[in-house]
Design a protein around this motif. Structure first.
Motif, PDB file in Angstrom:
ATOM      1  N   PRO A   2       0.808  -1.207   0.000  1.00  0.00           N
ATOM      2  CA  PRO A   2       0.000   0.000   0.000  1.00  0.00           C
ATOM      3  C   PRO A   2       0.844   1.261   0.000  1.00  0.00           C
ATOM      4  N   ARG A   3       2.029   1.237   0.642  1.00  0.00           N
ATOM      5  CA  ARG A   3       2.894   2.410   0.664  1.00  0.00           C
ATOM      6  C   ARG A   3       3.358   2.773  -0.738  1.00  0.00           C
ATOM      7  N   LEU A   4       3.466   1.767  -1.630  1.00  0.00           N
ATOM      8  CA  LEU A   4       3.860   2.046  -3.005  1.00  0.00           C
ATOM      9  C   LEU A   4       2.694   2.580  -3.829  1.00  0.00           C
ATOM     10  N   LEU A   5       1.492   2.057  -3.561  1.00  0.00           N
ATOM     11  CA  LEU A   5       0.347   2.453  -4.363  1.00  0.00           C
ATOM     12  C   LEU A   5      -0.116   3.876  -4.066  1.00  0.00           C
ATOM     13  N   LEU A   6      -0.063   4.288  -2.780  1.00  0.00           N
ATOM     14  CA  LEU A   6      -0.595   5.583  -2.407  1.00  0.00           C
ATOM     15  C   LEU A   6       0.119   6.740  -3.083  1.00  0.00           C
ATOM     16  N   PRO A   7       1.482   6.795  -3.019  1.00  0.00           N
ATOM     17  CA  PRO A   7       2.134   7.922  -3.711  1.00  0.00           C
ATOM     18  C   PRO A   7       1.942   7.896  -5.220  1.00  0.00           C
ATOM     19  N   PHE A   8       1.851   6.694  -5.793  1.00  0.00           N
ATOM     20  CA  PHE A   8       1.631   6.604  -7.242  1.00  0.00           C
ATOM     21  C   PHE A   8       0.251   7.147  -7.609  1.00  0.00           C
ATOM     22  N   LEU A   9      -0.752   6.826  -6.791  1.00  0.00           N
ATOM     23  CA  LEU A   9      -2.099   7.336  -7.027  1.00  0.00           C
ATOM     24  C   LEU A   9      -2.142   8.847  -6.892  1.00  0.00           C
ATOM     25  N   LEU A  10      -1.499   9.383  -5.844  1.00  0.00           N
ATOM     26  CA  LEU A  10      -1.482  10.826  -5.647  1.00  0.00           C
ATOM     27  C   LEU A  10      -0.786  11.534  -6.806  1.00  0.00           C
ATOM     28  N   LEU A  11       0.282  10.913  -7.315  1.00  0.00           N
ATOM     29  CA  LEU A  11       1.002  11.507  -8.442  1.00  0.00           C
ATOM     30  C   LEU A  11       0.103  11.618  -9.663  1.00  0.00           C
ATOM     31  N   LEU A  12      -0.635  10.538  -9.967  1.00  0.00           N
ATOM     32  CA  LEU A  12      -1.492  10.568 -11.136  1.00  0.00           C
ATOM     33  C   LEU A  12      -2.673  11.524 -10.962  1.00  0.00           C
ATOM     34  N   LEU A  13      -3.163  11.669  -9.719  1.00  0.00           N
ATOM     35  CA  LEU A  13      -4.272  12.576  -9.480  1.00  0.00           C
ATOM     36  C   LEU A  13      -3.882  14.033  -9.702  1.00  0.00           C
ATOM     37  N   THR A  14      -2.598  14.337  -9.586  1.00  0.00           N
ATOM     38  CA  THR A  14      -2.130  15.705  -9.771  1.00  0.00           C
ATOM     39  C   THR A  14      -1.843  16.042 -11.223  1.00  0.00           C
ATOM     40  N   LEU A  15      -1.898  15.026 -12.119  1.00  0.00           N
ATOM     41  CA  LEU A  15      -1.642  15.301 -13.530  1.00  0.00           C
ATOM     42  C   LEU A  15      -2.771  16.140 -14.116  1.00  0.00           C
ATOM     43  N   PRO A  16      -2.461  17.044 -14.998  1.00  0.00           N
ATOM     44  CA  PRO A  16      -3.522  17.849 -15.619  1.00  0.00           C
ATOM     45  C   PRO A  16      -4.351  17.007 -16.564  1.00  0.00           C
ATOM     46  N   ALA A  17      -5.560  17.446 -16.804  1.00  0.00           N
ATOM     47  CA  ALA A  17      -6.421  16.750 -17.759  1.00  0.00           C
ATOM     48  C   ALA A  17      -5.878  16.942 -19.159  1.00  0.00           C
ATOM     49  N   PHE A  18      -5.964  15.869 -19.947  1.00  0.00           N
ATOM     50  CA  PHE A  18      -5.450  15.912 -21.302  1.00  0.00           C
ATOM     51  C   PHE A  18      -6.590  16.200 -22.277  1.00  0.00           C
ATOM     52  N   GLY A  19      -6.224  16.686 -23.448  1.00  0.00           N
ATOM     53  CA  GLY A  19      -7.197  16.839 -24.509  1.00  0.00           C
ATOM     54  C   GLY A  19      -7.744  18.245 -24.614  1.00  0.00           C
ATOM     55  N   GLN A  20      -8.832  18.365 -25.349  1.00  0.00           N
ATOM     56  CA  GLN A  20      -9.391  19.672 -25.683  1.00  0.00           C
ATOM     57  C   GLN A  20     -10.753  19.886 -25.041  1.00  0.00           C
ATOM     58  N   ASN A  21     -11.194  18.999 -24.154  1.00  0.00           N
ATOM     59  CA  ASN A  21     -12.442  19.179 -23.412  1.00  0.00           C
ATOM     60  C   ASN A  21     -13.649  19.269 -24.337  1.00  0.00           C
ATOM     61  N   LEU A  22     -13.696  18.363 -25.307  1.00  0.00           N
ATOM     62  CA  LEU A  22     -14.819  18.321 -26.230  1.00  0.00           C
ATOM     63  C   LEU A  22     -15.965  17.513 -25.641  1.00  0.00           C
ATOM     64  N   THR A  23     -17.160  17.724 -26.171  1.00  0.00           N
ATOM     65  CA  THR A  23     -18.364  17.051 -25.686  1.00  0.00           C
ATOM     66  C   THR A  23     -18.973  16.217 -26.816  1.00  0.00           C
ATOM     67  N   LEU A  24     -19.403  15.016 -26.461  1.00  0.00           N
ATOM     68  CA  LEU A  24     -20.092  14.131 -27.389  1.00  0.00           C
ATOM     69  C   LEU A  24     -21.439  13.778 -26.767  1.00  0.00           C
ATOM     70  N   SER A  25     -22.516  14.086 -27.481  1.00  0.00           N
ATOM     71  CA  SER A  25     -23.849  13.858 -26.925  1.00  0.00           C
ATOM     72  C   SER A  25     -24.773  13.316 -28.007  1.00  0.00           C
ATOM     73  N   GLY A  26     -25.975  12.960 -27.604  1.00  0.00           N
ATOM     74  CA  GLY A  26     -26.938  12.443 -28.557  1.00  0.00           C
ATOM     75  C   GLY A  26     -28.172  11.893 -27.885  1.00  0.00           C
ATOM     76  N   ARG A  27     -29.010  11.217 -28.682  1.00  0.00           N
ATOM     77  CA  ARG A  27     -30.244  10.623 -28.183  1.00  0.00           C
ATOM     78  C   ARG A  27     -30.307   9.161 -28.579  1.00  0.00           C
TER      79      ARG A  27
END
Length: 809
Positions: A2-27
């Motif tokens: 668990p000591r290895l997983l926690l810092p790795f998880l925190l590191l990934l949570l701090t990464l910025p969101a990737f991409g252009q924030n596009l939306t896909l919708s429909g019916r």
């Protein structure tokens, strides 16, 4: 962990969101009435993003990057529908019109598009009740493989799976021997070997060797998951190997297939199957018979394999199944050769009295329950009733077989039962959908092993005989009961639409026991018999351990993925190897379990049917590695091999695979003719980390530094032609890297290369297949056996041909 997983998880949570924030919708609407379909589920295929429609049938995905996507919509009482969409620089709309289902709703398995024509693909992030996100996976699809299927030719079947070292001990494919990443191919023991998801090895815990291999002609696909599979499939270093057999066609009540094959060295194979759909019930069954004389004298085989499966949809949510497998074969084995004998004439044989028999009965029951499209339960219970018997002369090959002496007879009986339960649930977390897998397993293995003198004759008489008057019939008799209970959990956390993290844990409780007697004989320095005495022995080891791991996946587009994983591995000692009377090998009675970890970092992607690629670095750390150490008996002045914990080792390597259809790349995806070319390259540096002169900086045994494979396939309408080339660099068979020694049980395996040519042509309900294996008639070997089917060098087969005629009605 668990000591290895926690810092790795925190590191990934701090990464910025990737991409252009596009939306896909429909019916989502009803195709017949045009009315909205509420609470329909829409899945962003490949990324595991899932959402539900509102009362007006509307759905929406946000935070997406530009690229190509595929969406699947499904709802109760409607058929599912998958549609592609391209996001550029603006938001997009994609509507679905679902057709009402006119039949009882069946389980919907959403899979990505398969790479048609290549015969190789990878597993999706979630399939059935299993998670494969960020793991190194390959799937061999047999319907797209042009090869010698009648002999289970592993060199051809697994040609596109990177890094596999293959043993070629017989020309009929009776026993599969593959290993990867510097692990021994011995009866595929370093893989957790399964059929339709349940265990098929002799004893998954105490003796994980495979004596039964399903006929390739009966397979739909072969799934390969590397070392990170240990969290879901148990303690091993190689990964998981799953043979998935065909099901009956769902659009026919009855379909009959017959395949008749003839080939070199008296080979004949008859494969016949029947399957279909009767209401809610799907069925499939086959029977295979094959025989052959073998390339070398004193060899031959006679094999019978049968299988029957019934899958019944009891309700809209519940499907139950029952499988039964039966295999029996008898094979004469020509024994091994010394290096000098192999150089002189690789076809010769010095053993006329060696036989091997396998009797396998495997039963499995399965149940799948769908609580909803987001929650599924899978349960499988299996049992094995089997035995394997070996008879012959195991003394050193540089000594002639004394026909007046009794042969050594070894008989193992396996009585195993196991059960595995899995629950997979998709749920919403922090505005995104995640996938949780929890499971448990119980396994009880029991092996009864006996060893003693057999008959003095040359036939296949598997009866124990006393070597002399008043002597003991059984030299060693042991029972090996074992129990294993495990619970495991993995979860895909989608941090962004492109980035996911998959941590996992597994707890194992293992109890292995051995009890029995063995006959200890004393000899003087002139090898004259002095005395014998029976010893009783009993031992038990119980341990519990926690394994951890995690994976990360980043998909900048639908055609590109960067993946990484880390997983702890563990392998219990095999008590079935602890007491074997073998003049060429002895066992350290203080053997300890093996521990370590494996890791991958890779890049993969492609366009289905046009090109595909996968390149990855791997690292395998192995502590307390068990191997063979050459030792000397000072009392009898005799050299022998000691099976013991050699020490720590590390395997570092690169695996690459690329395949492209050249004509589709040049002419577009509508090209009538296909010409695909593939390349498969693996580099491995596997060494011991031991500060002892005899092992210092030595290479790990059975770990060739280079495995290279290449080939091309031409497809034109009903015609297919396939050519393959395979090269394996030299490797060693013991931890001291010996080049050769008189008994030939250890030493160098020289580099070798091999070529195969196969083709097929279809006309209406007929199909003709033909080919040449070992096209250039090379003399080579892939194995030095310490016991059966040797001892000594086991030559691979010379050039051979096959011809298959198939009819399907």
């Amino acid at each position: 962990m668990p000591r290895l997983l926690l810092p790795f998880l925190l590191l990934l949570l701090t990464l910025p969101a990737f991409g252009q924030n596009l939306t896909l919708s429909g019916r989502v609407t009803n195709a017949r009435t045009g009315q909205p379909v509420a609470r329909a589920e829409v899945l962003l295929t490949g990324s595991d993003q899932l959402t539900r429609t509102d009362a007006q049938g509307r759905y929406q995905f946000g935070g997406l990057a530009a690229g190509s996507y595929a969406l699947t919509a499904f709802a109760e009482q409607f058929t599912s529908l998958t549609r592609p969409v391209e996001l550029t620089t603006a938001d997009a709309t994609l509507d679905f019109a679902l057709a009402p289902s006119d039949v009882q709703l069946r389980e919907v398995n959403v899979e990505g598009q398969r790479e048609q024509g290549f015969g190789i693909r990878r597993l999706n992030a979630v399939e059935g009740t299993a998670i494969y996100e960020a793991k190194k996976t390959e799937v061999v699809e047999l319907q797209n493989v042009t090869a010698n299927l009648a002999t289970n030719n592993a060199r051809q079947v697994f040609a596109k799976v990177a890094g596999l070292n293959i043993w070629e001990s017989d020309g009929a494919g009776l026993q599969l021997g593959i290993g990867g990443r510097g692990l021994s191919p011995n009866r595929t023991a370093n893989f957790n070997t399964r059929q339709n998801g349940y265990d098929i090895s002799a004893d998954a815990l105490g003796y994980p060797e495979s004596y039964y291999t399903p006929p390739t002609e009966a397979l739909d696909r072969i799934e390969v998951v590397r070392g990170a599979a240990s969290l879901q499939y148990g303690t091993q270093f190689g990964g998981m190997l799953n043979f998935v057999l065909r099901r009956g066609p769902t659009d026919k009540k009855v379909q009959f297939t017959t395949r008749q094959t003839g080939g070199s060295f008296g080979f004949f194979n008859s494969f016949n199957s029947v399957g279909g759909q009767l209401g809610r019930t799907n069925y499939y069954a086959y029977y295979q018979y094959k025989r052959g004389d073998g390339w070398r004298p004193n060899s031959g085989f006679d094999v019978h394999t049968a299988y029957a499966s019934v899958q019944h949809a009891a309700t809209e949510q519940l499907k139950i199944g029952l499988d039964y497998t039966r295999m029996y074969y008898l094979a004469q084995q020509p024994g091994g050769l010394t290096d000098a004998e192999f150089d002189q004439d690789a076809r010769q044989s010095k053993r006329t009295r060696n036989w091997f028999r396998v009797n396998w009965n495997l039963l499995a029951a399965t149940a799948d329950y769908r609580f909803s499209e987001a929650t599924r339960l899978n349960w499988r219970t299996f049992g094995l009733l089997a035995d394997r018997t070996a008879l012959g002369n195991l003394s050193r090959i540089n000594r002639p077989d004394d026909l007046s002496t009794a042969r050594l007879l070894l008989r193992d009986e396996f009585r195993n039962v196991g059960s595995e339960l899995r629950l997979l649930h998709r749920y919403s977390l922090a505005g995104s959908f995640s996938t949780l897998l929890v499971g448990g397993r119980y396994y009880h293995g029991f092996t009864d092993q006996r060893q003693g003198p057999g008959s003095r004759a040359a036939d296949a008489d598997f009866t124990f005989y006393p070597a002399e008057q008043n002597a003991s019939i059984v030299q060693a008799g042991y029972k090996y009961p074992s129990r294993n209970a495990a619970v495991f959990v993995e979860n895909i956390f989608n941090l962004t639409p492109r980035l996911s993290l998959t941590p996992g844990l597994r707890y194992e409780w293992i109890q292995t026991r051995a009890r029995g007697t063995f006959l200890k004989k004393e000899y003087d320095q002139a090898n004259n018999f002095l005395s014998e005495e029976n010893f009783a022995e009993q031992r038990q080891t119980t341990r519990g351990l926690l394994l951890g791991g995690f994976g990360a996946s980043f998909k900048p587009t639908e055609q590109v993925e960067v993946y990484a994983n880390f997983s702890q591995n563990y392998r219990a000692i095999n008590f079935n190897d602890m007491r074997v009377v073998n003049p060429g090998i002895r066992v350290d009675q203080n053997l300890r379990d093996e521990r370590g970890f494996s890791a991958d970092l890779g890049l993969r992607g492609g366009r289905p049917g046009v090109f595909t690629y996968d390149a990855s670095l791997f690292y395998l750390a192995y502590n307390n590695r068990i191997g063979l150490s050459p030792e000397k008996d000072t009392v009898r002045s005799q050299n022998y091999l000691l099976r013991t914990n050699i020490g720590p080792s590390r395997n570092l390597g690169l695996e690459t695979f690329v395949e492209a259809d050249l004509l589709r790349l040049l002419q577009g995806e509508n090209a009538r003719t296909g010409l695909s070319v593939f390349s498969n390259l693996t580099l491995v540096d596997a060494r011991y980390n031991i500060d002892r002169a005899v092992f210092r900086n030595k290479k790990v045994e059975l770990a060739p530094a280079l495995i290279a494979k290449a080939g091309l396939t031409l497809r034109r309408g009903p015609l297919k032609l396939a050519y393959q080339y395979a090269y394996t660099s030299r490797q060693f068979t013991d931890a001291t890297n010996s080049l050769r020694e008189p008994t030939a049980v250890f030493g160098e395996i020289p580099a070798y290369w091999i070529m195969d040519l196969s083709g097929s042509y279809e006309y209406k309900f007929l199909k003709l297949e033909a080919g040449l294996n070992n096209l250039t008639d090379n003399r080579y070997f892939t194995r030095r056996a310490t016991a059966y089917p040797g001892p000594g060098i086991i030559p691979a087969d010379a050039r051979s041909f096959y011809l298959t005629l198939q009819a399907q009605f």
